[in-house]
Write a protein that holds these residues in place. Sequence first.
Motif, PDB file in Angstrom:
ATOM      1  N   ASP A 119      15.378   8.146  -6.908  1.00  8.21           N
ATOM      2  CA  ASP A 119      14.052   8.693  -6.634  1.00  8.21           C
ATOM      3  C   ASP A 119      14.059  10.029  -5.907  1.00  8.21           C
ATOM      4  N   ARG A 123      15.030  11.923 -10.028  1.00  7.20           N
ATOM      5  CA  ARG A 123      13.636  11.956 -10.488  1.00  7.20           C
ATOM      6  C   ARG A 123      13.026  13.357 -10.419  1.00  7.20           C
ATOM      7  N   SER A 134      10.294   6.831 -15.650  1.00  8.78           N
ATOM      8  CA  SER A 134      10.024   5.442 -15.287  1.00  8.78           C
ATOM      9  C   SER A 134      10.807   5.070 -14.027  1.00  8.78           C
ATOM     10  N   ARG A 135      10.632   3.851 -13.583  1.00  9.92           N
ATOM     11  CA  ARG A 135      11.226   3.397 -12.329  1.00  9.92           C
ATOM     12  C   ARG A 135      12.743   3.455 -12.322  1.00  9.92           C
ATOM     13  N   ARG A 137      16.886   2.116 -12.877  1.00  8.48           N
ATOM     14  CA  ARG A 137      17.751   1.008 -12.468  1.00  8.48           C
ATOM     15  C   ARG A 137      19.024   1.538 -11.848  1.00  8.48           C
ATOM     16  N   VAL A 165      14.569  -4.298 -17.161  1.00  9.02           N
ATOM     17  CA  VAL A 165      14.034  -2.970 -16.900  1.00  9.02           C
ATOM     18  C   VAL A 165      13.425  -2.395 -18.173  1.00  9.02           C
TER      19      VAL A 165
END
Length: 182
Positions: A119, A123, A134-135, A137, A165
């Motif tokens: 993140d 990101r 997206s989030r 893994r 995921v």
Amino acid sequence: MATVLALSGSPSRTSRTTFLAEHTAATLRARGHQAHVLAPRGLPATPMLAADTHHASHARAVTLVDEADALVVATPVYQTAYSGLLKVFVDLLPQHAFAGKPVLPLATGGSPAHVLALDHVLRPVLTALGAEVSRGRFVLDRHLTASPDGAMALDHDDERQPDRVTDQSARPLPSSAYLPVA
């Protein structure tokens, strides 16, 4: 059916990160998508370091990114950041290379503290390229093991995690195909 390109930013020949990218691509293929893995470590280094996008291998790699409906970007975490190889490859891409494309970030690392790289480091770069990130893994290195014959395997819980995921938020692409990304 979507076309998905999985980028593996690992410089290693026996790479846990590349295995994770290949595993994710295989999961997507099993769901009817066209999924390919691109490992920039196989590209000639001198033209890549010179950002020579006219070199045939690099031009083809940039075209693969452009033609993909979605991407998986996998990297090992080194010094709390994504790999230098991934950085050099990303520098070959046009400014908005991922514009409007769903991107699933994946990272491998030796410590749970490295999860922050997803993140806080990866990101922002993906977002700057225009990605719908997206989030993602994070998988600990110790959960990716090599057998004596060199084959890789995900530990029991982590074997299911990439599938979870990719299942968490399937989203429609313009072609009405579903690309599972988290």
